[in-house]
Each structure stands twice: as C-alpha cells, then as structure tokens.
Design an enzyme around this catalytic site. Structure first.
Site, short mmCIF file in Angstrom:
data_model
loop_
_atom_site.label_atom_id
_atom_site.label_comp_id
_atom_site.label_asym_id
_atom_site.label_seq_id
_atom_site.Cartn_x
_atom_site.Cartn_y
_atom_site.Cartn_z
N SER A 9 44.63 45.40 33.30
CA SER A 9 44.52 44.23 34.17
C SER A 9 45.39 43.09 33.63
O SER A 9 45.10 42.50 32.59
CB SER A 9 43.06 43.79 34.28
OG SER A 9 43.01 42.58 35.00
N HIS A 34 46.76 46.80 37.05
CA HIS A 34 45.75 46.21 37.92
C HIS A 34 46.10 44.73 38.10
O HIS A 34 46.25 43.99 37.13
CB HIS A 34 44.37 46.38 37.26
CG HIS A 34 43.23 45.87 38.05
ND1 HIS A 34 42.63 46.60 39.05
CD2 HIS A 34 42.56 44.68 38.00
CE1 HIS A 34 41.63 45.89 39.57
NE2 HIS A 34 41.58 44.72 38.94
N ASP A 36 45.08 41.19 39.77
CA ASP A 36 43.96 40.43 40.31
C ASP A 36 44.44 39.21 41.08
O ASP A 36 44.85 38.22 40.48
CB ASP A 36 43.06 39.96 39.16
CG ASP A 36 42.25 41.08 38.55
OD1 ASP A 36 41.62 41.84 39.31
OD2 ASP A 36 42.25 41.19 37.31
N MET A 38 43.46 36.07 43.26
CA MET A 38 42.27 35.22 43.51
C MET A 38 42.66 33.99 44.30
O MET A 38 43.77 33.48 44.12
CB MET A 38 41.69 34.76 42.16
CG MET A 38 41.28 35.89 41.25
SD MET A 38 40.57 35.21 39.74
CE MET A 38 40.40 36.72 38.78
N HIS A 68 44.00 44.09 43.43
CA HIS A 68 42.59 43.80 43.68
C HIS A 68 42.51 42.40 44.29
O HIS A 68 42.72 41.40 43.60
CB HIS A 68 41.84 43.89 42.34
CG HIS A 68 40.40 43.49 42.40
ND1 HIS A 68 39.66 43.23 41.26
CD2 HIS A 68 39.56 43.34 43.44
CE1 HIS A 68 38.42 42.92 41.61
NE2 HIS A 68 38.34 42.96 42.93
N MET A 70 40.67 39.37 45.48
CA MET A 70 39.42 38.59 45.46
C MET A 70 39.69 37.34 46.27
O MET A 70 39.77 36.22 45.75
CB MET A 70 39.05 38.28 44.00
CG MET A 70 38.53 39.50 43.27
SD MET A 70 38.64 39.32 41.49
CE MET A 70 40.34 39.79 41.27
N MET A 139 32.44 46.58 40.68
CA MET A 139 32.56 45.44 39.78
C MET A 139 31.39 45.46 38.78
O MET A 139 30.22 45.50 39.17
CB MET A 139 32.52 44.11 40.55
CG MET A 139 33.72 43.87 41.46
SD MET A 139 35.33 44.04 40.66
CE MET A 139 35.21 42.82 39.34
N ASP A 174 35.40 47.76 36.89
CA ASP A 174 36.20 46.58 36.56
C ASP A 174 35.32 45.47 36.00
O ASP A 174 34.45 44.95 36.70
CB ASP A 174 36.92 46.12 37.85
CG ASP A 174 37.92 45.00 37.60
OD1 ASP A 174 38.23 44.71 36.43
OD2 ASP A 174 38.41 44.45 38.61
C1 DX5 Z 1 37.59 40.08 37.12
C2 DX5 Z 1 38.84 40.88 37.35
C3 DX5 Z 1 39.05 41.89 36.29
C4 DX5 Z 1 39.29 41.27 34.94
C5 DX5 Z 1 38.72 42.19 33.89
O1 DX5 Z 1 37.38 39.24 38.18
O2 DX5 Z 1 38.76 41.56 38.59
O3 DX5 Z 1 40.08 42.81 36.63
O4 DX5 Z 1 40.65 41.05 34.68
O5 DX5 Z 1 38.72 41.52 32.67
P1 DX5 Z 1 37.98 42.12 31.39
O6 DX5 Z 1 38.47 43.51 31.17
O7 DX5 Z 1 38.35 41.17 30.28
O8 DX5 Z 1 36.50 42.08 31.69
ZN ZN Z 2 40.11 43.23 39.01
#
Ligand code: DX5
Ligand code: ZN
Length: 214
Positions: A9, A34, A36, A38, A68, A70, A139, A174
């Site tokens: 990630s 991965h 993310d 947001m 991903h 969000m 999650m 995740d």
């Molecule tokens: C959280 C993200 C994850 C995050 C995981 O909202 O979707 O992908 O980067 O981070 P770690 O592995 O540090 O929990």
């Molecule tokens: Zn994620």
C-alpha cells in the site's frame, strides 16, 4: 487455493521520492501496488487522486495497480481509471446503492471489479452480486489511515466470504496486516495481503514482504 499475493500500500511510501520508492518495492517482490484514493468525506483523510495513479502507470510498470476508492462517488473516476491503466478498481459497498450496476460497469470498462466492506458492514449483499465480483476487500481497520491495529472480527468475515464465494474470487485484507496477523488471514481464506506500515515502515522491503508472505 490461489497463490497468496502481497499488495504494497503506497499510502506509506515516500511521496517526495514516489517513483524510486515504488521501484524499490517492486524489486523487493510485491505482487501488486495498492493505491488508496481518499476524498476527505467517506473517510476523514485525503490522500492522492487518479492523476498520481496515472503518473505511476506512465512508468510502464508490469506490476498490477490495485486502486482502493475510499470516496463517496467512485464511479465518477471509472474513465480516468481506464486511462490510467488501473487493473482492479475497488469501490466501497457503503457508498453504492446500485452496487450491481456499478460492478457491472467496472467490468464492462475492462477492469477487474472489487468491492470493499468496512469493519462494521455486513457482507450479505455479496450473495446478489457475486457473479460480478473479481475481488472482495475486507477492511480490518476503519479506513482512512495506515498504522492502525488489526480488528480481529475481520477473520470471521473473511471465512464467511470464502464460504459464500468459493475459491475463484480473490479475497483481500487491508489494515494492520503484519507478519503476525497475515497467517491468521490466510488461514481464514484471504489470498491478497495488503500492507503499508509493515512494508514501507521497514528498512529492508524484501525481508518485510517475505515476513508477511510467511
Ligand atoms: C487504510 C488503507 C490501507 C492502509 C493500510 O484506510 O486502505 O490500505 O494503507 O495501512 P497499514 O498496513 O499500515 O494498516
Ligand atoms: Zn486500502
């Protein structure tokens, strides 16, 4: 059982040297990247948008891009995802009243369709969209931040989804994935291990990925 994949990630990568850090984690053996995205609404944080994914795609990476979303309105970004060579587009069930239509549209655009579930969300809806799903993302933290503690109830949820969907569909986990929690996730039926801190927080990415893979 599918081969277990590690998806690094990028949220915890060095944003000042993103290309170098991404190359480093690929050389270290990550199977996927991965990404993310947001929006500061669905989750209480902002990260980066599809232009950053597009910039990574321009590096000509052969490593699949697992995005991903969000965000409250993920479908607004489908065309950009196609242009930015995203391989898997994962949207959250919580923001999609028309989940069936959205997953179908992602597939029709030529991408793999993923659906994510927050820790407090039931996965029952999967029974009605299972023919449209390539990837289920469980999650194991409340999304928004890396570095949070693994929520154990994710393990039962992974096992339930594996039972519902059989072996074809990939199941990712995740949040809080570490060398300690990863084997529990695999035992429950997960075959994509997503990790930010447990990889980018270490000096030796190869060793970190090996430790997660188990
Ligand atoms: C959280 C993200 C994850 C995050 C995981 O909202 O979707 O992908 O980067 O981070 P770690 O592995 O540090 O929990
Ligand atoms: Zn994620």
């Amino acid at each position: 059982m599918n081969k277990v994949l590690v998806s690094a990630s990028v949220l915890s990568a060095d944003f000042l040297h993103l290309a170098e850090d991404v190359n480093k984690v690929i050389t270290a053996g990550t199977d996927q990247l991965h990404l993310d995205v947001m929006d500061g609404h669905f989750v209480p944080n902002l990260s980066f948008g599809v232009p950053v994914i597009g910039a990574l795609a321009k590096m000509g990476l052969s490593t699949p891009l697992d995005a991903h979303f969000m965000v409250n309105n993920p479908m607004d970004y489908l065309d950009l995802c196609v242009k930015s060579k995203v391989d898997i587009m994962t949207i959250h069930a919580e923001v999609c009243p028309h989940l069936h239509r959205c997953l179908g549209a992602i597939r029709q655009a030529g991408l793999k369709a993923g659906v994510a579930f927050n820790p407090g969300t039931s996965v029952e809806t999967l029974a009605y969209v299972k023919d449209l799903v390539d990837f289920v993302l469980i999650m194991s933290v409340n999304p928004g931040f890396s570095g949070q503690k693994f929520i154990n109830s994710a393990l039962d949820k992974i096992a339930l989804v594996r039972k519902m969907l059989g072996s074809e569909v990939r199941i990712g986990v995740d949040g809080g994935v570490t060398p300690q929690t990863a084997p529990l996730c695999v035992q429950a039926g997960a075959d994509v291990l997503i990790a930010a801190t447990a990889i980018f927080g270490k000096d030796d990415y190869s060793e970190a990925i090996r430790a997660i893979r188990g």
